[in-house]
Design a protein around this motif. Structure first.
Motif, PDB file in Angstrom:
ATOM      1  N   TYR A   1       0.843  -1.201   0.000  1.00  0.00           N
ATOM      2  CA  TYR A   1       0.000   0.000   0.000  1.00  0.00           C
ATOM      3  C   TYR A   1       0.877   1.249   0.000  1.00  0.00           C
ATOM      4  O   TYR A   1       2.004   1.232   0.490  1.00  0.00           O
ATOM      5  CB  TYR A   1      -0.924   0.004   1.218  1.00  0.00           C
ATOM      6  CG  TYR A   1      -2.011  -1.042   1.162  1.00  0.00           C
ATOM      7  CD1 TYR A   1      -3.307  -0.712   0.783  1.00  0.00           C
ATOM      8  CD2 TYR A   1      -1.738  -2.368   1.484  1.00  0.00           C
ATOM      9  CE1 TYR A   1      -4.302  -1.675   0.718  1.00  0.00           C
ATOM     10  CE2 TYR A   1      -2.730  -3.338   1.415  1.00  0.00           C
ATOM     11  CZ  TYR A   1      -4.009  -2.986   1.032  1.00  0.00           C
ATOM     12  OH  TYR A   1      -4.995  -3.940   0.964  1.00  0.00           O
ATOM     13  N   ILE A   2       0.323   2.325  -0.507  1.00  0.00           N
ATOM     14  CA  ILE A   2       1.041   3.598  -0.526  1.00  0.00           C
ATOM     15  C   ILE A   2       0.908   4.334   0.800  1.00  0.00           C
ATOM     16  O   ILE A   2       1.869   4.908   1.315  1.00  0.00           O
ATOM     17  CB  ILE A   2       0.513   4.499  -1.668  1.00  0.00           C
ATOM     18  CG1 ILE A   2       0.776   3.849  -3.019  1.00  0.00           C
ATOM     19  CG2 ILE A   2       1.143   5.884  -1.607  1.00  0.00           C
ATOM     20  CD1 ILE A   2       2.244   3.681  -3.350  1.00  0.00           C
ATOM     21  N   GLY A   3      -0.282   4.296   1.395  1.00  0.00           N
ATOM     22  CA  GLY A   3      -0.568   5.126   2.571  1.00  0.00           C
ATOM     23  C   GLY A   3      -0.339   4.476   3.915  1.00  0.00           C
ATOM     24  O   GLY A   3      -0.429   5.143   4.941  1.00  0.00           O
ATOM     25  N   LEU A   4      -0.054   3.183   3.949  1.00  0.00           N
ATOM     26  CA  LEU A   4       0.154   2.503   5.223  1.00  0.00           C
ATOM     27  C   LEU A   4       1.583   2.717   5.724  1.00  0.00           C
ATOM     28  O   LEU A   4       2.541   2.570   4.968  1.00  0.00           O
ATOM     29  CB  LEU A   4      -0.113   1.005   5.098  1.00  0.00           C
ATOM     30  CG  LEU A   4      -1.564   0.532   5.186  1.00  0.00           C
ATOM     31  CD1 LEU A   4      -1.630  -0.979   5.042  1.00  0.00           C
ATOM     32  CD2 LEU A   4      -2.233   0.971   6.483  1.00  0.00           C
ATOM     33  N   GLU A   5       1.692   3.044   7.010  1.00  0.00           N
ATOM     34  CA  GLU A   5       3.011   3.224   7.618  1.00  0.00           C
ATOM     35  C   GLU A   5       3.110   2.332   8.853  1.00  0.00           C
ATOM     36  O   GLU A   5       2.270   2.392   9.739  1.00  0.00           O
ATOM     37  CB  GLU A   5       3.230   4.682   8.005  1.00  0.00           C
ATOM     38  CG  GLU A   5       4.613   4.947   8.586  1.00  0.00           C
ATOM     39  CD  GLU A   5       4.854   6.418   8.879  1.00  0.00           C
ATOM     40  OE1 GLU A   5       5.744   6.707   9.706  1.00  0.00           O
ATOM     41  OE2 GLU A   5       4.155   7.267   8.292  1.00  0.00           O
ATOM     42  N   LEU A   6       4.142   1.496   8.899  1.00  0.00           N
ATOM     43  CA  LEU A   6       4.321   0.531   9.981  1.00  0.00           C
ATOM     44  C   LEU A   6       5.364   1.015  10.975  1.00  0.00           C
ATOM     45  O   LEU A   6       6.456   1.426  10.601  1.00  0.00           O
ATOM     46  CB  LEU A   6       4.759  -0.817   9.404  1.00  0.00           C
ATOM     47  CG  LEU A   6       5.121  -1.921  10.403  1.00  0.00           C
ATOM     48  CD1 LEU A   6       3.904  -2.334  11.214  1.00  0.00           C
ATOM     49  CD2 LEU A   6       5.729  -3.123   9.682  1.00  0.00           C
ATOM     50  N   ASP A   7       5.014   0.975  12.268  1.00  0.00           N
ATOM     51  CA  ASP A   7       5.954   1.240  13.356  1.00  0.00           C
ATOM     52  C   ASP A   7       5.962   0.017  14.264  1.00  0.00           C
ATOM     53  O   ASP A   7       4.915  -0.571  14.543  1.00  0.00           O
ATOM     54  CB  ASP A   7       5.542   2.474  14.165  1.00  0.00           C
ATOM     55  CG  ASP A   7       5.580   3.740  13.332  1.00  0.00           C
ATOM     56  OD1 ASP A   7       6.634   4.011  12.748  1.00  0.00           O
ATOM     57  OD2 ASP A   7       4.548   4.432  13.255  1.00  0.00           O
ATOM     58  N   LYS A   8       7.158  -0.341  14.749  1.00  0.00           N
ATOM     59  CA  LYS A   8       7.293  -1.503  15.625  1.00  0.00           C
ATOM     60  C   LYS A   8       7.687  -1.064  17.027  1.00  0.00           C
ATOM     61  O   LYS A   8       8.319  -0.026  17.208  1.00  0.00           O
ATOM     62  CB  LYS A   8       8.352  -2.462  15.069  1.00  0.00           C
ATOM     63  CG  LYS A   8       8.114  -2.898  13.637  1.00  0.00           C
ATOM     64  CD  LYS A   8       9.313  -3.672  13.113  1.00  0.00           C
ATOM     65  CE  LYS A   8       9.227  -3.873  11.609  1.00  0.00           C
ATOM     66  NZ  LYS A   8      10.447  -4.494  11.070  1.00  0.00           N
TER      67      LYS A   8
END
Length: 411
Positions: free
Chosen positions: A188-195
């Protein structure tokens, strides 16, 4: 036995009790021997525990005998009353003291003593009592301390090996789950993952944010089946921590055990994308590219902000799927005249204003609505109906023409 011998034995017993208590002082917020009462008596030990879920004051009196008499109970009452009326000795204000439970605990050398309102612990069981009351109710602190020791190389080889072997199943499950989320982010373009760990405290392993839709997905990876079953407690904790968020917050626990629990917060790894796609009302450019790829051999490339599709038989087919936010999409396809004429004819037959044809190209712009429908031009239809429209007008026109050209080139 004379008084001196009795006093000596009591002092030895008191020392033994205090030695055990001092081993657990790190789990207390305050501990000491307080000042004497008017009769020169004083408790052997006073400890305060102030945690979010455990607020207590302990008064511990060591008795080198198997029974507790009336005078012992009377003194314990005085100890407790003195501390409740003077909480400053414990580092507490009066209003703070009212939130603490005051517990009187007798430690005796033997026997099973009935003390009515006060508690009794046999010295042989003192370690077990303290572990249950202090260590096992503060496992977060224990784990953090062990983690620090591991990072500083302060554990022995056998201890480190034991920890590694014990954590391996969870580590493998966590890696597998995070890999799934990483692939989801790149689709996806708009998804941002933080861990984890995050800047703010959150009881989850990962956080996916979609700015265009103002959605936040808090994702946990339970390390045990029991933790998976008790995930509802984490849901409430996460909600309370995100009360100040201006985004819609969703909680999901990933089931890496294959239990298929009947819970609206638990999802299999294979299902998490569906949940996020539906909750955020988004479609990945990869899915759109698959929908507009003709039934011939093609190759697909990710470019800066778009997906490019090319045929592998040098037929001249090229398509581009672009989006800035997984919500508004634009598809452009370079087609030969026969495919374009077929699209025009099918548009007329179906009476659908499906895209435009211009300069040897087919183009269409559409948007995913908040209600998970597709809007193009003046038309709004369900996602499934949109897929059917693409198949009826675009695929039915493009795939047969290109397939015949492939066959002709092979002949």
């Amino acid at each position: 036995m004379n008084n001196e011998e009795e006093q000596s034995r009591w002092m030895v017993f008191q020392t033994d009790v205090l030695d055990v208590l001092r081993q657990y002082e790190g789990y207390m917020d305050h501990s000491e021997r307080v000042g004497s009462l008017r009769d020169d008596s004083r408790p052997d030990f006073v400890g305060r525990i102030t945690r979010e879920d455990k607020k207590e004051v302990w008064v511990v009196d060591a008795k080198n005998k198997p029974e507790i008499n009336r005078e012992d109970r009377k003194r314990m009452k005085k100890y407790l009353e003195m501390l409740e009326s003077n909480p400053i000795d414990l580092g507490l204000e009066l209003n703070e003291a009212s939130n603490h439970e005051f517990r009187g605990v007798f430690v005796t050398s033997s026997g099973n003593v009935e003390t009515e309102r006060y508690e009794h612990v046999n010295f042989k069981s003192l370690h077990q009592f303290l572990q249950k009351e202090l260590v096992y109710t503060d496992t977060e602190k224990v784990v953090r301390e062990v983690a620090k020791m591991l990072e500083r190389k302060q554990l022995s080889q056998s201890q480190a090996r034991l920890l590694s072997r014990s954590l391996k199943p969870f580590e493998d499950a966590r890696k597998r789950a995070l890999h799934t989320l990483e692939e989801l982010e790149t689709s996806y373009i708009g998804l941002e993952l933080d861990k984890a760990p995050f800047e703010r405290q959150l009881p989850v392993e990962a956080r996916l944010t979609h700015e265009a839709r103002d959605k936040v997905f808090l994702i946990d990876i339970p390390y045990s089946e029991e933790a998976l079953r008790k995930v509802s407690g984490k849901v409430e904790e996460a909600k309370s921590l995100m009360q100040d968020s201006d985004k819609d917050v969703f909680f999901a626990a990933l089931d890496t055990f294959g239990k298929d629990l009947d819970s609206r917060h638990v999802f299999r790894l294979d299902d998490i994308e569906d949940e996020i796609r539906e909750a955020a009302s988004i479609i990945s450019p990869v899915s759109i590219a698959e929908l507009f790829t003709p039934k011939i051999s093609t190759q697909r490339k990710w470019q800066d902000g778009y997906v490019e599709i090319e045929d592998t038989h040098e037929l001249g087919f090229r398509a581009r799927v672009a989006t800035d936010d997984d919500v508004k999409h634009r598809v452009e396809a370079s087609l030969n005249s026969k495919a374009l004429e077929s699209i025009k004819e099918r548009k007329m037959n179906t009476r659908k204003d499906f895209g435009v044809i211009e300069g040897g190209r087919f183009m269409i712009e559409f948007e995913v609505t908040e209600d998970r429908e597709i809007r193009y031009g003046e038309t709004v239809e369900s996602i499934q109906n949109f897929r059917d429209t693409v198949k009826t007008i675009y695929q039915a026109s493009v795939s047969p023409v290109l397939s015949r050209k492939v066959k002709a080139s092979l002949d």
